[in-house]
Write a protein that holds these residues in place. Structure first.
Motif, PDB file in Angstrom:
ATOM      1  N   GLY A 160     -33.632 -19.843  17.487  1.00 33.57           N
ATOM      2  CA  GLY A 160     -34.576 -19.084  16.672  1.00 33.57           C
ATOM      3  C   GLY A 160     -35.747 -19.923  16.215  1.00 33.57           C
ATOM      4  O   GLY A 160     -36.896 -19.472  16.229  1.00 33.57           O
ATOM      5  N   VAL A 161     -35.471 -21.151  15.806  1.00 33.53           N
ATOM      6  CA  VAL A 161     -36.548 -22.032  15.355  1.00 33.53           C
ATOM      7  C   VAL A 161     -37.455 -22.396  16.525  1.00 33.53           C
ATOM      8  O   VAL A 161     -38.680 -22.404  16.392  1.00 33.53           O
ATOM      9  CB  VAL A 161     -35.981 -23.300  14.679  1.00 33.53           C
ATOM     10  CG1 VAL A 161     -37.062 -24.317  14.413  1.00 33.53           C
ATOM     11  CG2 VAL A 161     -35.277 -22.922  13.396  1.00 33.53           C
ATOM     12  N   ILE A 162     -36.865 -22.646  17.684  1.00 35.82           N
ATOM     13  CA  ILE A 162     -37.682 -22.966  18.857  1.00 35.82           C
ATOM     14  C   ILE A 162     -38.547 -21.761  19.237  1.00 35.82           C
ATOM     15  O   ILE A 162     -39.728 -21.902  19.538  1.00 35.82           O
ATOM     16  CB  ILE A 162     -36.793 -23.415  20.031  1.00 35.82           C
ATOM     17  CG1 ILE A 162     -36.202 -24.789  19.719  1.00 35.82           C
ATOM     18  CG2 ILE A 162     -37.586 -23.449  21.334  1.00 35.82           C
ATOM     19  CD1 ILE A 162     -35.176 -25.266  20.719  1.00 35.82           C
TER      20      ILE A 162
ATOM     21  N   LEU B 108     -38.615 -16.177   8.050  1.00 30.64           N
ATOM     22  CA  LEU B 108     -38.072 -14.917   8.566  1.00 30.64           C
ATOM     23  C   LEU B 108     -37.025 -15.177   9.643  1.00 30.64           C
ATOM     24  O   LEU B 108     -35.974 -14.534   9.669  1.00 30.64           O
ATOM     25  CB  LEU B 108     -39.204 -14.033   9.108  1.00 30.64           C
ATOM     26  CG  LEU B 108     -40.141 -13.446   8.069  1.00 30.64           C
ATOM     27  CD1 LEU B 108     -41.301 -12.726   8.745  1.00 30.64           C
ATOM     28  CD2 LEU B 108     -39.404 -12.514   7.132  1.00 30.64           C
ATOM     29  N   VAL B 109     -37.311 -16.121  10.522  1.00 33.59           N
ATOM     30  CA  VAL B 109     -36.334 -16.475  11.554  1.00 33.59           C
ATOM     31  C   VAL B 109     -35.068 -17.026  10.912  1.00 33.59           C
ATOM     32  O   VAL B 109     -33.949 -16.679  11.311  1.00 33.59           O
ATOM     33  CB  VAL B 109     -36.938 -17.502  12.543  1.00 33.59           C
ATOM     34  CG1 VAL B 109     -35.889 -18.095  13.448  1.00 33.59           C
ATOM     35  CG2 VAL B 109     -38.026 -16.837  13.355  1.00 33.59           C
ATOM     36  N   THR B 110     -35.228 -17.860   9.911  1.00 35.52           N
ATOM     37  CA  THR B 110     -34.087 -18.453   9.220  1.00 35.52           C
ATOM     38  C   THR B 110     -33.211 -17.385   8.585  1.00 35.52           C
ATOM     39  O   THR B 110     -31.984 -17.401   8.725  1.00 35.52           O
ATOM     40  CB  THR B 110     -34.569 -19.435   8.139  1.00 35.52           C
ATOM     41  OG1 THR B 110     -35.340 -20.451   8.755  1.00 35.52           O
ATOM     42  CG2 THR B 110     -33.408 -20.055   7.398  1.00 35.52           C
ATOM     43  N   VAL B 111     -33.833 -16.440   7.899  1.00 37.89           N
ATOM     44  CA  VAL B 111     -33.065 -15.394   7.228  1.00 37.89           C
ATOM     45  C   VAL B 111     -32.319 -14.530   8.239  1.00 37.89           C
ATOM     46  O   VAL B 111     -31.143 -14.203   8.048  1.00 37.89           O
ATOM     47  CB  VAL B 111     -33.997 -14.540   6.331  1.00 37.89           C
ATOM     48  CG1 VAL B 111     -33.301 -13.283   5.847  1.00 37.89           C
ATOM     49  CG2 VAL B 111     -34.468 -15.368   5.152  1.00 37.89           C
ATOM     50  N   VAL B 112     -32.974 -14.186   9.334  1.00 37.69           N
ATOM     51  CA  VAL B 112     -32.306 -13.379  10.362  1.00 37.69           C
ATOM     52  C   VAL B 112     -31.138 -14.151  10.967  1.00 37.69           C
ATOM     53  O   VAL B 112     -30.039 -13.604  11.149  1.00 37.69           O
ATOM     54  CB  VAL B 112     -33.313 -12.947  11.450  1.00 37.69           C
ATOM     55  CG1 VAL B 112     -32.613 -12.361  12.655  1.00 37.69           C
ATOM     56  CG2 VAL B 112     -34.305 -11.949  10.873  1.00 37.69           C
ATOM     57  N   GLN B 113     -31.338 -15.422  11.262  1.00 38.14           N
ATOM     58  CA  GLN B 113     -30.254 -16.223  11.854  1.00 38.14           C
ATOM     59  C   GLN B 113     -29.094 -16.386  10.878  1.00 38.14           C
ATOM     60  O   GLN B 113     -27.932 -16.313  11.266  1.00 38.14           O
ATOM     61  CB  GLN B 113     -30.782 -17.599  12.292  1.00 38.14           C
ATOM     62  CG  GLN B 113     -31.773 -17.547  13.416  1.00 38.14           C
ATOM     63  CD  GLN B 113     -31.168 -17.090  14.723  1.00 38.14           C
ATOM     64  OE1 GLN B 113     -29.975 -16.929  14.879  1.00 38.14           O
ATOM     65  NE2 GLN B 113     -32.026 -16.840  15.691  1.00 38.14           N
TER      66      GLN B 113
ATOM     67  N   ALA C 236     -53.492 -25.339   4.026  1.00 37.54           N
ATOM     68  CA  ALA C 236     -52.638 -24.472   3.205  1.00 37.54           C
ATOM     69  C   ALA C 236     -52.322 -23.163   3.918  1.00 37.54           C
ATOM     70  O   ALA C 236     -51.172 -22.701   3.906  1.00 37.54           O
ATOM     71  CB  ALA C 236     -53.314 -24.205   1.856  1.00 37.54           C
ATOM     72  N   LEU C 237     -53.318 -22.545   4.541  1.00 34.14           N
ATOM     73  CA  LEU C 237     -53.081 -21.281   5.243  1.00 34.14           C
ATOM     74  C   LEU C 237     -52.177 -21.461   6.460  1.00 34.14           C
ATOM     75  O   LEU C 237     -51.309 -20.628   6.725  1.00 34.14           O
ATOM     76  CB  LEU C 237     -54.412 -20.645   5.651  1.00 34.14           C
ATOM     77  CG  LEU C 237     -55.241 -20.078   4.505  1.00 34.14           C
ATOM     78  CD1 LEU C 237     -56.592 -19.579   5.010  1.00 34.14           C
ATOM     79  CD2 LEU C 237     -54.491 -18.959   3.800  1.00 34.14           C
ATOM     80  N   ALA C 238     -52.390 -22.537   7.196  1.00 38.83           N
ATOM     81  CA  ALA C 238     -51.530 -22.784   8.361  1.00 38.83           C
ATOM     82  C   ALA C 238     -50.093 -23.056   7.931  1.00 38.83           C
ATOM     83  O   ALA C 238     -49.147 -22.561   8.537  1.00 38.83           O
ATOM     84  CB  ALA C 238     -52.068 -23.962   9.171  1.00 38.83           C
ATOM     85  N   PHE C 239     -49.936 -23.828   6.859  1.00 43.37           N
ATOM     86  CA  PHE C 239     -48.589 -24.106   6.361  1.00 43.37           C
ATOM     87  C   PHE C 239     -47.923 -22.808   5.913  1.00 43.37           C
ATOM     88  O   PHE C 239     -46.772 -22.545   6.250  1.00 43.37           O
ATOM     89  CB  PHE C 239     -48.641 -25.095   5.188  1.00 43.37           C
ATOM     90  CG  PHE C 239     -47.283 -25.459   4.665  1.00 43.37           C
ATOM     91  CD1 PHE C 239     -46.619 -26.556   5.173  1.00 43.37           C
ATOM     92  CD2 PHE C 239     -46.664 -24.707   3.676  1.00 43.37           C
ATOM     93  CE1 PHE C 239     -45.364 -26.906   4.710  1.00 43.37           C
ATOM     94  CE2 PHE C 239     -45.412 -25.041   3.201  1.00 43.37           C
ATOM     95  CZ  PHE C 239     -44.754 -26.139   3.723  1.00 43.37           C
ATOM     96  N   ALA C 240     -48.643 -21.999   5.148  1.00 37.09           N
ATOM     97  CA  ALA C 240     -48.065 -20.753   4.628  1.00 37.09           C
ATOM     98  C   ALA C 240     -47.697 -19.798   5.758  1.00 37.09           C
ATOM     99  O   ALA C 240     -46.613 -19.200   5.748  1.00 37.09           O
ATOM    100  CB  ALA C 240     -49.049 -20.082   3.671  1.00 37.09           C
ATOM    101  N   GLY C 241     -48.558 -19.662   6.741  1.00 34.96           N
ATOM    102  CA  GLY C 241     -48.263 -18.767   7.861  1.00 34.96           C
ATOM    103  C   GLY C 241     -47.071 -19.224   8.672  1.00 34.96           C
ATOM    104  O   GLY C 241     -46.166 -18.436   8.986  1.00 34.96           O
TER     105      GLY C 241
END
Length: 161
Positions: A24-26, A139-144, A127-132
């Protein structure tokens, strides 16, 4: 004379728990990289702040990797755990710890950039790149994690008479 205390549990390896998390992270990393590259090619990301975007993206990945190590360690320890209340408490603790890691990594990166006298646009792009990237990876973490907990067998309730 034998000791009545149970034997101490051997620390569980984090490797099996990382197996379910890594794809998922990949996948999220590939999607985020494609979006960043496409944004630069189309011209949505100006060339002078391109490095800030990649730095923010890299810091978000670092925060997720550090957080995933905690997920894997606790996930490996609790694989035999069948109590849903305890599992949900651990999950809330893990999500809170991952948030603290993300804030710490973001704060360190932002402070380092601020101290190096970069332009405001560079800080905003970071900041925007980090937040995005952090949002997509969260989201991937929560789903996994939800899949991991859903696939575990539940404890059978004890019938009282």
């Amino acid at each position: 004379m034998t000791d009545p205390r149970p034997e101490p549990a051997h620390p569980a390896s984090a490797a099996p728990a990382l197996r379910w998390f890594t794809p998922g992270v990949i996948g999220a990393a590939v999607v985020a990289t494609a979006v960043a590259v496409l944004g630069q090619q189309v011209g949505l990301i100006p060339a002078d702040v391109g490095a800030a975007v990649w730095l923010g993206y890299g810091c978000a990945l670092l925060a997720v990797v550090l957080g995933s190590l905690a997920y894997a360690k606790v996930g490996a320890k609790s694989s035999a755990e069948r109590d849903p209340h305890l599992a949900s408490t651990r999950l809330q603790g893990l999500l809170g710890a991952a948030f603290v890691v993300k804030v710490a990594v973001f704060g360190a990166g932002f402070a380092a950039l601020s101290l190096s006298d970069v332009k405001f646009e560079f800080l905003v792009a970071f900041a925007l790149a980090f937040a995005g990237a952090a949002l997509v990876l969260q989201l991937v973490t929560v789903v996994q994690l939800a899949r991991s907990f859903a696939s575990r067998p539940r404890a059978t309730p004890v019938q009282s008479r």
